[in-house]
Design an enzyme around this catalytic site. Structure first.
Site, short mmCIF file in Angstrom:
data_model
loop_
_atom_site.label_atom_id
_atom_site.label_comp_id
_atom_site.label_asym_id
_atom_site.label_seq_id
_atom_site.Cartn_x
_atom_site.Cartn_y
_atom_site.Cartn_z
N HIS A 20 19.80 -38.89 -32.20
CA HIS A 20 19.06 -39.38 -33.38
C HIS A 20 17.92 -40.30 -32.92
CE1 HIS A 20 23.18 -38.95 -35.47
NE2 HIS A 20 22.41 -38.04 -36.04
N LYS A 44 30.74 -34.05 -45.23
CA LYS A 44 31.48 -34.33 -43.99
C LYS A 44 32.48 -35.46 -44.24
CE LYS A 44 27.77 -33.03 -40.87
NZ LYS A 44 26.75 -33.51 -39.94
N ARG A 97 18.55 -28.92 -33.10
CA ARG A 97 19.18 -28.87 -31.78
C ARG A 97 19.26 -27.46 -31.24
NH1 ARG A 97 24.00 -32.56 -33.77
NH2 ARG A 97 23.21 -31.56 -35.64
N SER A 135 27.24 -36.32 -33.23
CA SER A 135 28.20 -37.39 -33.57
C SER A 135 29.63 -36.87 -33.53
CB SER A 135 27.90 -37.94 -34.97
OG SER A 135 26.58 -38.39 -35.06
P1 ADP Z 1 23.68 -34.17 -41.07
O1 ADP Z 1 25.04 -34.59 -41.51
O2 ADP Z 1 22.66 -34.10 -42.13
O3 ADP Z 1 23.65 -32.98 -40.13
P2 ADP Z 1 23.41 -35.86 -38.78
O4 ADP Z 1 23.67 -37.32 -38.81
O5 ADP Z 1 24.37 -35.03 -38.05
O6 ADP Z 1 23.21 -35.41 -40.25
O7 ADP Z 1 21.97 -35.58 -38.21
C1 ADP Z 1 20.80 -35.99 -38.87
C2 ADP Z 1 19.64 -35.24 -38.31
O8 ADP Z 1 19.53 -35.52 -36.94
C3 ADP Z 1 19.75 -33.73 -38.42
O9 ADP Z 1 18.47 -33.20 -38.65
C4 ADP Z 1 20.25 -33.32 -37.06
O10 ADP Z 1 19.86 -32.00 -36.73
C5 ADP Z 1 19.52 -34.33 -36.20
N1 ADP Z 1 20.21 -34.54 -34.93
C6 ADP Z 1 21.47 -34.93 -34.70
N2 ADP Z 1 21.74 -34.98 -33.38
C7 ADP Z 1 20.61 -34.61 -32.76
C8 ADP Z 1 20.22 -34.43 -31.37
N3 ADP Z 1 21.09 -34.63 -30.39
N4 ADP Z 1 18.96 -34.06 -31.11
C9 ADP Z 1 18.09 -33.82 -32.11
N5 ADP Z 1 18.37 -33.95 -33.41
C10 ADP Z 1 19.61 -34.34 -33.73
#
Ligand code: ADP
Length: 166
Positions: A20, A44, A97, A135
Protein backbone atom coordinates in the site's frame (compact mmCIF):
# COMPACT_ATOMS: atom_id res chain seq x y z
CA UNK A 1 -10.72 27.76 -8.88
CA UNK A 2 -7.96 25.65 -7.38
CA UNK A 3 -5.72 23.27 -9.30
CA UNK A 4 -5.06 20.98 -6.37
CA UNK A 5 -5.27 17.37 -7.51
CA UNK A 6 -7.12 15.33 -4.93
CA UNK A 7 -7.33 11.53 -5.17
CA UNK A 8 -9.00 8.94 -2.97
CA UNK A 9 -7.25 5.61 -2.33
CA UNK A 10 -9.86 3.21 -0.94
CA UNK A 11 -9.34 -0.18 0.62
CA UNK A 12 -9.58 -2.32 3.69
CA UNK A 13 -6.00 -1.72 4.91
CA UNK A 14 -6.18 -4.64 7.36
CA UNK A 15 -3.39 -3.69 8.06
CA UNK A 16 -1.52 -1.23 5.82
CA UNK A 17 1.54 -2.89 4.21
CA UNK A 18 4.64 -1.85 2.25
CA UNK A 19 2.57 -2.67 -0.89
CA UNK A 20 0.00 0.00 0.00
CA UNK A 21 2.78 2.44 0.95
CA UNK A 22 4.48 1.94 -2.39
CA UNK A 23 1.26 2.98 -4.20
CA UNK A 24 0.76 5.92 -1.81
CA UNK A 25 4.30 7.27 -2.21
CA UNK A 26 4.28 6.91 -6.01
CA UNK A 27 0.89 8.63 -6.29
CA UNK A 28 2.43 11.76 -4.75
CA UNK A 29 4.34 12.23 -8.02
CA UNK A 30 1.07 13.35 -9.61
CA UNK A 31 -1.39 13.98 -6.73
CA UNK A 32 -1.25 16.95 -4.34
CA UNK A 33 -3.69 15.66 -1.76
CA UNK A 34 -4.26 11.96 -1.17
CA UNK A 35 -7.08 10.70 1.00
CA UNK A 36 -6.67 7.11 2.14
CA UNK A 37 -10.21 5.87 2.57
CA UNK A 38 -10.51 3.00 5.01
CA UNK A 39 -13.69 1.02 4.39
CA UNK A 40 -16.01 0.50 7.34
CA UNK A 41 -18.35 -1.70 5.27
CA UNK A 42 -16.35 -4.52 3.80
CA UNK A 43 -17.21 -8.04 2.74
CA UNK A 44 -13.86 -9.10 4.17
CA UNK A 45 -13.72 -10.42 7.69
CA UNK A 46 -11.29 -7.88 9.15
CA UNK A 47 -8.84 -8.64 11.94
CA UNK A 48 -8.62 -5.00 13.06
CA UNK A 49 -11.46 -2.58 13.81
CA UNK A 50 -11.90 0.39 11.52
CA UNK A 51 -10.48 2.66 14.26
CA UNK A 52 -7.37 0.47 14.50
CA UNK A 53 -6.97 0.36 10.70
CA UNK A 54 -7.25 4.16 10.45
CA UNK A 55 -4.84 4.71 13.35
CA UNK A 56 -2.23 2.34 11.89
CA UNK A 57 -2.44 3.97 8.44
CA UNK A 58 -2.17 7.44 10.00
CA UNK A 59 1.01 6.48 11.82
CA UNK A 60 2.53 5.12 8.58
CA UNK A 61 1.86 8.20 6.45
CA UNK A 62 2.52 10.94 9.01
CA UNK A 63 5.98 11.71 7.60
CA UNK A 64 4.70 12.04 4.03
CA UNK A 65 2.93 15.32 4.80
CA UNK A 66 4.82 18.47 3.90
CA UNK A 67 4.15 21.94 2.54
CA UNK A 68 3.53 20.56 -0.98
CA UNK A 69 1.73 17.30 -0.30
CA UNK A 70 -1.08 16.34 2.02
CA UNK A 71 -1.86 12.74 2.95
CA UNK A 72 -4.90 12.07 5.11
CA UNK A 73 -6.59 8.93 6.38
CA UNK A 74 -10.38 8.81 6.79
CA UNK A 75 -12.89 6.06 7.47
CA UNK A 76 -15.73 5.83 4.97
CA UNK A 77 -19.08 4.18 4.93
CA UNK A 78 -21.53 3.64 2.11
CA UNK A 79 -20.95 4.21 -1.59
CA UNK A 80 -17.36 5.03 -2.53
CA UNK A 81 -18.36 7.46 -5.30
CA UNK A 82 -20.44 9.49 -2.80
CA UNK A 83 -17.45 9.70 -0.49
CA UNK A 84 -15.19 10.77 -3.38
CA UNK A 85 -17.60 13.60 -4.28
CA UNK A 86 -17.78 14.71 -0.64
CA UNK A 87 -14.00 15.04 -0.66
CA UNK A 88 -14.18 17.31 -3.76
CA UNK A 89 -12.29 14.70 -5.74
CA UNK A 90 -12.98 12.95 -9.03
CA UNK A 91 -10.18 10.37 -8.91
CA UNK A 92 -10.14 6.90 -7.36
CA UNK A 93 -6.67 5.39 -7.05
CA UNK A 94 -6.17 1.61 -6.97
CA UNK A 95 -3.14 -0.66 -7.09
CA UNK A 96 -2.96 -3.62 -9.45
CA UNK A 97 -0.91 -6.57 -8.32
CA UNK A 98 -1.64 -9.43 -10.65
CA UNK A 99 -3.89 -10.44 -13.48
CA UNK A 100 -6.13 -11.94 -10.82
CA UNK A 101 -6.75 -8.42 -9.42
CA UNK A 102 -7.68 -7.13 -12.83
CA UNK A 103 -11.09 -8.71 -13.35
CA UNK A 104 -12.50 -7.50 -10.06
CA UNK A 105 -10.87 -4.06 -10.34
CA UNK A 106 -12.09 -3.57 -13.92
CA UNK A 107 -15.64 -4.55 -13.01
CA UNK A 108 -15.63 -2.24 -9.98
CA UNK A 109 -14.26 0.71 -11.97
CA UNK A 110 -16.98 0.20 -14.62
CA UNK A 111 -19.66 0.09 -11.93
CA UNK A 112 -18.30 3.25 -10.32
CA UNK A 113 -18.18 5.05 -13.65
CA UNK A 114 -21.84 4.10 -14.29
CA UNK A 115 -22.74 5.45 -10.85
CA UNK A 116 -20.65 8.60 -11.26
CA UNK A 117 -19.45 9.24 -14.85
CA UNK A 118 -17.24 12.17 -13.85
CA UNK A 119 -15.15 10.08 -11.48
CA UNK A 120 -12.20 8.22 -13.02
CA UNK A 121 -10.31 5.25 -11.59
CA UNK A 122 -6.53 5.33 -12.00
CA UNK A 123 -4.56 2.12 -11.60
CA UNK A 124 -0.92 1.99 -10.58
CA UNK A 125 0.88 -1.27 -11.29
CA UNK A 126 2.45 -2.83 -8.22
CA UNK A 127 6.21 -2.48 -7.95
CA UNK A 128 8.52 -5.37 -8.57
CA UNK A 129 9.63 -5.31 -4.90
CA UNK A 130 6.18 -5.33 -3.30
CA UNK A 131 3.79 -6.94 -5.80
CA UNK A 132 3.43 -10.16 -3.79
CA UNK A 133 2.46 -8.45 -0.52
CA UNK A 134 -1.18 -8.79 0.55
CA UNK A 135 -2.57 -8.04 4.02
CA UNK A 136 -4.24 -11.47 4.03
CA UNK A 137 -0.93 -13.28 3.38
CA UNK A 138 0.96 -11.21 5.94
CA UNK A 139 -1.61 -12.24 8.57
CA UNK A 140 -1.27 -15.88 7.55
CA UNK A 141 2.51 -15.71 7.94
CA UNK A 142 2.36 -14.08 11.39
CA UNK A 143 -0.21 -16.63 12.57
CA UNK A 144 2.32 -19.31 11.68
CA UNK A 145 5.03 -17.33 13.50
CA UNK A 146 6.92 -16.37 10.34
CA UNK A 147 9.00 -13.22 9.93
CA UNK A 148 7.02 -10.39 8.32
CA UNK A 149 9.72 -7.71 8.62
CA UNK A 150 10.01 -7.22 4.86
CA UNK A 151 6.29 -6.67 4.36
CA UNK A 152 5.17 -4.20 7.04
CA UNK A 153 6.77 -1.58 9.32
CA UNK A 154 8.00 -2.40 12.83
CA UNK A 155 4.96 -0.64 14.29
CA UNK A 156 2.51 -2.74 12.24
CA UNK A 157 4.52 -5.89 12.92
CA UNK A 158 4.14 -5.29 16.67
CA UNK A 159 0.38 -4.67 16.30
CA UNK A 160 0.07 -7.97 14.41
CA UNK A 161 2.09 -9.84 17.03
CA UNK A 162 -0.16 -8.40 19.78
CA UNK A 163 -3.33 -9.20 17.82
CA UNK A 164 -2.40 -12.77 17.01
CA UNK A 165 -0.60 -13.35 20.29
CA UNK A 166 2.44 -14.86 18.61
P1 ADP B 1 -9.48 -4.14 -0.88
O1 ADP B 1 -10.08 -4.80 0.31
O2 ADP B 1 -10.29 -3.07 -1.50
O3 ADP B 1 -8.85 -5.08 -1.89
P2 ADP B 1 -6.86 -3.67 0.17
O4 ADP B 1 -6.61 -3.03 1.48
O5 ADP B 1 -6.55 -5.10 0.06
O6 ADP B 1 -8.31 -3.32 -0.24
O7 ADP B 1 -6.07 -2.90 -0.96
C1 ADP B 1 -6.37 -1.58 -1.32
C2 ADP B 1 -5.76 -1.29 -2.65
O8 ADP B 1 -4.36 -1.46 -2.57
C3 ADP B 1 -6.23 -2.20 -3.77
O9 ADP B 1 -6.30 -1.45 -4.96
C4 ADP B 1 -5.14 -3.23 -3.86
O10 ADP B 1 -5.04 -3.79 -5.16
C5 ADP B 1 -3.93 -2.37 -3.56
N1 ADP B 1 -2.82 -3.16 -3.04
C6 ADP B 1 -2.79 -3.97 -1.97
N2 ADP B 1 -1.58 -4.55 -1.83
C7 ADP B 1 -0.83 -4.09 -2.85
C8 ADP B 1 0.53 -4.31 -3.31
N3 ADP B 1 1.32 -5.17 -2.67
N4 ADP B 1 0.96 -3.65 -4.38
C9 ADP B 1 0.14 -2.81 -5.05
N5 ADP B 1 -1.12 -2.56 -4.71
C10 ADP B 1 -1.61 -3.18 -3.63
Amino acid sequence: MTNTKIAVYPGTFDPITFGHLDIIIRSLNFVDHLIIAVAVDTSKNTSFTVEERVEMAQAEVRLLNNSDKKVEVKAFNGLLVDFVKQQNSNVILRGLRAISDFEYEFQMSCMNSKLAPKIETIFLPASEKTHFIASRLVKEVIRLKGDISGFVSENIKQKLIDKFNT
